[in-house]
Motif scaffolding. Structure first.
Motif, mmCIF file in Angstrom:
data_model
loop_
_atom_site.group_PDB
_atom_site.id
_atom_site.type_symbol
_atom_site.label_atom_id
_atom_site.label_comp_id
_atom_site.label_asym_id
_atom_site.label_seq_id
_atom_site.Cartn_x
_atom_site.Cartn_y
_atom_site.Cartn_z
ATOM 1 N N THR A 99 0.689 -1.222 0.038
ATOM 2 C CA THR A 99 0.026 -0.085 0.043
ATOM 3 C C THR A 99 0.893 1.212 0.116
ATOM 4 O O THR A 99 2.022 1.202 0.363
ATOM 5 C CB THR A 99 -0.838 0.050 1.298
ATOM 6 O OG1 THR A 99 -0.046 -0.146 2.337
ATOM 7 C CG2 THR A 99 -2.058 -1.062 1.152
ATOM 8 N N ASP A 100 0.186 2.350 -0.335
ATOM 9 C CA ASP A 100 0.902 3.573 -0.185
ATOM 10 C C ASP A 100 0.575 4.135 1.317
ATOM 11 O O ASP A 100 -0.622 4.679 1.551
ATOM 12 C CB ASP A 100 0.249 4.668 -1.180
ATOM 13 C CG ASP A 100 1.063 5.757 -1.048
ATOM 14 O OD1 ASP A 100 1.725 6.273 -0.235
ATOM 15 O OD2 ASP A 100 1.083 6.478 -2.326
ATOM 16 N N ARG A 101 1.745 3.860 2.216
ATOM 17 C CA ARG A 101 1.288 4.001 3.560
ATOM 18 C C ARG A 101 0.753 5.108 4.223
ATOM 19 O O ARG A 101 -0.015 5.280 4.917
ATOM 20 C CB ARG A 101 2.622 3.531 4.391
ATOM 21 C CG ARG A 101 2.579 2.207 4.455
ATOM 22 C CD ARG A 101 4.350 1.749 4.568
ATOM 23 N NE ARG A 101 4.234 0.172 4.386
ATOM 24 C CZ ARG A 101 4.234 -0.710 5.274
ATOM 25 N NH1 ARG A 101 4.104 -0.254 6.684
ATOM 26 N NH2 ARG A 101 4.123 -2.133 5.359
ATOM 27 N N ILE A 103 -0.736 7.691 2.584
ATOM 28 C CA ILE A 103 -2.287 8.023 2.269
ATOM 29 C C ILE A 103 -2.946 7.169 2.918
ATOM 30 O O ILE A 103 -4.117 7.408 3.326
ATOM 31 C CB ILE A 103 -2.165 7.951 0.611
ATOM 32 C CG1 ILE A 103 -1.546 9.106 0.157
ATOM 33 C CG2 ILE A 103 -3.728 8.211 0.248
ATOM 34 C CD1 ILE A 103 -1.414 9.179 -1.407
ATOM 35 N N PHE A 104 -2.694 5.951 3.041
ATOM 36 C CA PHE A 104 -3.555 4.770 3.669
ATOM 37 C C PHE A 104 -3.935 5.031 5.030
ATOM 38 O O PHE A 104 -4.920 4.862 5.449
ATOM 39 C CB PHE A 104 -2.790 3.371 3.594
ATOM 40 C CG PHE A 104 -3.502 1.947 3.728
ATOM 41 C CD1 PHE A 104 -4.468 1.688 2.948
ATOM 42 C CD2 PHE A 104 -3.492 1.849 5.198
ATOM 43 C CE1 PHE A 104 -5.326 0.411 3.214
ATOM 44 C CE2 PHE A 104 -3.965 0.609 5.627
ATOM 45 C CZ PHE A 104 -4.903 -0.043 4.572
ATOM 46 N N MET A 153 -8.647 8.598 -1.372
ATOM 47 C CA MET A 153 -7.522 8.307 -1.034
ATOM 48 C C MET A 153 -7.251 6.707 -0.468
ATOM 49 O O MET A 153 -6.402 5.817 -0.763
ATOM 50 C CB MET A 153 -7.049 9.089 -0.014
ATOM 51 C CG MET A 153 -6.724 10.459 -0.474
ATOM 52 S SD MET A 153 -6.829 11.643 0.916
ATOM 53 C CE MET A 153 -5.318 11.108 2.145
ATOM 54 N N TRP A 156 -7.631 4.235 -3.398
ATOM 55 C CA TRP A 156 -6.299 4.171 -4.304
ATOM 56 C C TRP A 156 -5.099 3.716 -3.683
ATOM 57 O O TRP A 156 -4.473 2.823 -4.144
ATOM 58 C CB TRP A 156 -5.997 5.726 -4.595
ATOM 59 C CG TRP A 156 -4.676 5.866 -5.470
ATOM 60 C CD1 TRP A 156 -3.566 6.170 -4.934
ATOM 61 C CD2 TRP A 156 -4.754 5.727 -6.862
ATOM 62 N NE1 TRP A 156 -2.725 6.322 -6.089
ATOM 63 C CE2 TRP A 156 -3.371 5.841 -7.095
ATOM 64 C CE3 TRP A 156 -5.513 5.154 -8.052
ATOM 65 C CZ2 TRP A 156 -2.863 5.773 -8.312
ATOM 66 C CZ3 TRP A 156 -4.825 4.965 -8.997
ATOM 67 C CH2 TRP A 156 -3.676 5.279 -9.385
ATOM 68 N N SER A 157 -4.833 4.131 -2.463
ATOM 69 C CA SER A 157 -3.448 3.614 -1.720
ATOM 70 C C SER A 157 -3.565 2.224 -1.121
ATOM 71 O O SER A 157 -2.609 1.554 -1.031
ATOM 72 C CB SER A 157 -3.496 4.392 -0.389
ATOM 73 O OG SER A 157 -4.710 4.315 0.714
ATOM 74 N N SER A 158 -4.838 1.559 -0.995
ATOM 75 C CA SER A 158 -5.041 -0.014 -0.769
ATOM 76 C C SER A 158 -4.209 -0.735 -1.875
ATOM 77 O O SER A 158 -4.261 -1.717 -1.360
ATOM 78 C CB SER A 158 -6.296 -0.316 -0.597
ATOM 79 O OG SER A 158 -7.112 0.448 0.405
ATOM 80 N N ASN A 159 -4.155 -0.255 -3.088
ATOM 81 C CA ASN A 159 -3.343 -1.198 -3.969
ATOM 82 C C ASN A 159 -4.402 -2.391 -4.305
ATOM 83 O O ASN A 159 -3.628 -3.396 -4.388
ATOM 84 C CB ASN A 159 -2.200 -1.530 -3.576
ATOM 85 C CG ASN A 159 -1.296 -1.897 -4.994
ATOM 86 O OD1 ASN A 159 -1.669 -1.679 -6.006
ATOM 87 N ND2 ASN A 159 0.009 -2.413 -4.426
#
Lengths: 349, 142, 366
Positions: A99-101, A103-104, A153, A156-159
């Motif tokens: 993940t994008d930590r 933002i996550f 957000m 998206w960030s969860s990938n």
């Protein structure tokens, strides 16, 4: 006695100011501190409301579905929400590796912050408003649309593909329903002649706007359901299709924050509905702050009723409904209101 | 309308000795060599209205495989069982997928569990078992 | 020009709408489905191989686990096939009880289909209403066999035991309430415009495609093909009952559901007639403890299962165990058209298609 109960919170605030001044704090500072305390008080009330709301939602759904609902913890299972909150708090905080930590982690906090900020402008009783902005309604609508960004957000960030689709749906839905939501409130603003929420409440002294603006109320209510991501518009979550949509990868307290924020939004939107269309805190007999609570809860009950009865709308039908039905109808409502006002003035009213 | 008798006569006239008629209590049953299956099916489907391949399976008799087709004609409510023997070492049969698309998964299942190859099948992969599975469980020597 | 990419997502095997262990690999362009590949086998237990190592009587409970939502019908197909294979007569009364239990199973299965379709499109309450009514059937199954879901109540040569006293009032009151149940589903679900918009015209299957892909059962009848094995090739005592075969016209998800709704009503009428006609007498004929059908005999017997044409092919080698047993599972074959009817639709329509094709993975994967 009645008067005392009516002004209990206002008196409390006055007493607080006097107390602070008594400690030698200048008035400006005391006001600032009071603002903070008021805000915290609102947050506390909201959170308390939500614990009951979550329990009530389960009870209502149980009632509709002919089952008892939570009934083990405390009388009528009222402690169930607290137990759930404790469980979610003590859960391991899982952040999936790709993940994008940053933002996550921020997304649920942003969502919650935005939702709580909605309460700043809501008049929760006579003279009971944290800030009485002259663009209160505008402030509410614009803040409300910010929550889209939080969902995007998160998704998206969860990938995760499910989250991404959920987030995309959420954005598409919120953008298209933001427009009828705002437009439907415009009719009210035209009659009241102000964006200030206290003015709008005051303008309903004789007759509630739901009677003058029934179409606006309907379009507002439908658009608000979509804004809240509640059934039948719970497209971004769509449990049976997208597992949990944008929130798929969230667990523990981060998930709970999303969950809480959605309910916070629900209370806020219902409170706005009762402020703008149902006469706000005005009502006979009971203290003003009790009236707004009663009205808000009635509106919320209708939201629940709808959620537990209707199936989910398909995505393309949803968009078509907003652009082809809600927006034209609310635009028409604005035009009709304009003509109505013009004729009313012409008659010398 | 074709009765079952005319169907059988037609088949026997076309393929003569290659068709063996078997006794069965419930079905009209014939046994044919595997290579003529496509032509037979074509005839049954186009000329005699057998539009529904209900069941396709195979039995492992240790020395041979026996393919069994249970074919129905929905408009006339007739039924026919067609059997074909296959070589045990290298079982292969022509695919019926062009005549009855429903053979698709049934043939894949037989390939998967019985190890029979169907020539002309566009996507002959394992269907129930994982792709990396070794052996064919429904064979008697598994 | 904006670069876009197709998105492959896996619906299942772990998914709220996977109906057991179905895995659909869907390729999406936005929300539009451009390709769908069905992967099976997550519930594969190789029941056909197990059959070769069990006696005929021992195998009965395994068949109950094929279509576990209409277990009496699965068992009925098997025991009737064995009876055909070994020339066993079944007492009159047992035949009637089989019909009653089988049709109750069909009602339960169709109710669950309607209910799970409802929850799959977000109408949670619909599921609960259907489950509440199905519960009464489950209670009846419990009375007869002590088992609610997987009752192997039928056995070779009849049924295991006479119906208990309390069964009759239960089934009578259920039949009495059946019209009001249907009315309730109509009020809550079928009359709802959102639901109609989500089902009508979705997952259209032409009669031609349905026939060539071997689709059977309510799914075929929804396409307008009047094909019900109970009428075409009556097995057991089905020729004694007067019932209609509901047929759709469009072959879309809506018709598939409407056909099931009508079938519930028809099954109710069959049960009513069976209860009226049912004679007294034994419920089980004398069957040798170890059954050894003649060597070289084989049978293909098919019944109208809840999901479609359920066939059993059994080959005997004269031993006490089947030499080969094959199940022609309707769910397995019906699933073949899922890609066909889903491609070109939306992601949300796949869910509707799965729900209205009503596959049971226990049967599809075997």
């Amino acid at each position: 006695m009645m008067q005392k109960i009516e002004t209990i919170f206002v008196d409390l605030a006055d007493w607080f100011i006097v107390l602070l001044q008594g400690w030698g704090i200048p008035l400006a500072w005391a006001d600032a501190i009071l603002l903070l305390v008021q805000f915290l008080g609102v947050v506390a009330i909201v959170l308390f409301n939500i614990t009951i709301l979550v329990w009530l939602e389960r009870k209502v759904s149980g009632f509709i579905q002919e089952r008892p609902g939570p009934n083990r913890l405390g009388p009528f299972g009222i402690l169930q929400t607290i137990a759930d909150a404790l469980k979610l708090l003590t859960k391991e905080d899982i952040i999936p590796s790709k993940t994008d930590r940053w933002i996550f982690r921020t997304a649920p906090i942003l969502f919650m912050t935005v939702s709580v900020m909605l309460y700043i402008v809501l008049p929760l009783g006579k003279d009971m408003q944290v800030v009485d902005l002259n663009v209160g309604l505008f402030f509410f609508i614009s803040l409300g649309s910010l929550s889209t960004i939080a969902v995007l957000m998160g998704g998206w960030s969860s990938n995760n593909k499910w989250s991404l689709i959920g987030a995309m749906r959420s954005v598409a839905q919120m953008i298209s329903y933001e427009i009828p939501l705002a437009l439907s409130l415009m009719g009210v603003v035209m009659i009241a002649g102000s964006l200030r929420l206290s003015d709008i409440v005051a303008a309903q002294g004789n007759v509630w706007f739901i009677i003058l603006q029934p179409i606006a109320f309907l379009t507002y209510f439908i658009a608000a359901t979509a804004e809240l991501n509640r059934g039948p518009f719970d497209m971004p979550e769509a449990e049976q299709e997208l597992t949990a949509g944008a929130y798929t990868e969230y667990s523990g307290m981060r998930y709970a924050l999303f969950f809480l924020a959605e309910y916070t939004n629900l209370v806020a939107v219902s409170a706005l509905a009762s402020t703008v269309f149902l006469g706000g805190w005005q009502g006979p007999g009971l203290p003003s702050w009790l009236w707004i609570i009663i009205k808000t809860w009635l509106v919320m009950f209708v939201f629940m009723w709808i959620k537990w009865t209707l199936p989910r709308i398909r995505m393309d039908h949803l968009m078509a409904f907003s652009w082809k039905v809600l927006i034209p109808v609310s635009l028409f409502n604005i035009v009709a209101t304009g003509f109505g006002l013009y004729i009313f003035k012409g008659l010398g009213g | 309308m074709n009765t079952m008798q005319t169907v059988m006569e037609d088949i026997q006239k076309t393929w003569g000795d290659q068709v063996e008629v078997l006794e069965d209590k419930y079905f009209d049953m014939i046994k044919v060599p595997a290579p003529i299956l496509p032509e037979l099916f074509q005839k049954l489907n186009r000329e005699h209205g057998f539009n529904y391949l209900a069941n396709l399976t195979a039995v492992d008799y240790k020395d041979r495989f026996e393919l069994v087709y249970h074919i129905y004609s929905m408009p006339d409510n007739r039924k026919l069982a067609v059997k074909a023997d296959l070589d045990h070492d290298n079982p292969a049969a022509p695919s019926a997928i062009t005549i009855w698309p429903t053979a698709d998964w049934q043939e894949r299942e037989l390939f998967d569990l019985m190890g029979i190859r169907f020539e002309g099948h566009p996507n002959l992969k394992r269907i129930l078992l994982p792709d990396e599975f070794e052996g064919h469980p429904l064979r008697k020597d598994f | 020009m904006l670069q876009t990419e197709q998105l492959t997502i896996n619906i299942g095997p772990q998914h709220p709408s996977a109906h057991g262990g179905l895995h659909v690999e869907a390729v999406l362009d936005g929300e539009m489905v451009t390709d769908a590949i069905v992967h099976l086998g997550y519930v594969h237990r190789s029941v056909e191989k197990i059959a070769e190592n069990r006696t005929y009587a021992q195998y009965v409970p395994y068949t109950a686990r094929l279509d576990y939502l209409a277990t009496h019908l699965s068992v009925m197909g098997y025991v009737q096939a064995v009876e055909k294979l070994a020339d066993i007569e079944v007492p009159e009364r047992a035949e009637y009880i089989r019909v009653i239990m089988g049709e109750l199973s069909r009602i339960a299965s169709h109710q669950l289909c309607i209910g799970s379709m409802a929850i799959d499109i977000g109408a949670t309450t619909g599921l609960l209403y259907c489950m509440r009514d199905r519960e009464r059937i489950m209670d009846m199954f419990e009375m007869t066999s002590g088992q609610r879901l997987l009752s192997s109540y039928m056995c070779i040569g009849g049924i295991a035991e006479e119906l208990p006293e309390e069964f009759f009032p239960a089934v009578h009151s259920f039949l009495q309430d059946l019209p009001s149940m249907i009315k309730e589903y109509e009020g809550l679900l079928f009359g709802n415009e959102i639901l109609q918009a989500r089902l009508k015209g979705i997952g259209k299957l032409s009669a031609q495609d349905a026939l060539s892909y071997g689709v059977t059962g309510p799914n075929l009848r929804a396409c307008g093909v009047n094909y019900d094995i109970r009428k075409i090739e009556p097995y057991g005592i089905y020729d004694r009952f007067d019932f209609k075969v509901p047929v759709g016209s469009n072959g879309d998800a809506w018709d598939r559901l409407m056909v099931r709704k009508e079938e519930i009503v028809q099954s109710g009428s069959i049960i009513q007639q069976a209860l009226e006609q049912m004679p007294e007498g034994a419920v089980r004929s004398k069957v040798p403890r170890v059954l050894k059908p003649e060597k070289g005999r084989e049978v293909y017997h098919r019944i109208e299962g809840a999901k479609g044409d359920l066939g059993y092919y059994i080959v005997s080698d004269g031993g006490e165990k089947p030499y080969r047993l094959h199940v022609r599972a309707p769910s397995f074959i019906n699933l073949m058209v899922l890609p066909l009817i889903s491609i070109g639709g939306l992601l949300q329509d796949i869910i509707v298609n799965i729900a209205t094709l009503d596959p049971v993975l226990g049967e599809a994967d075997r």
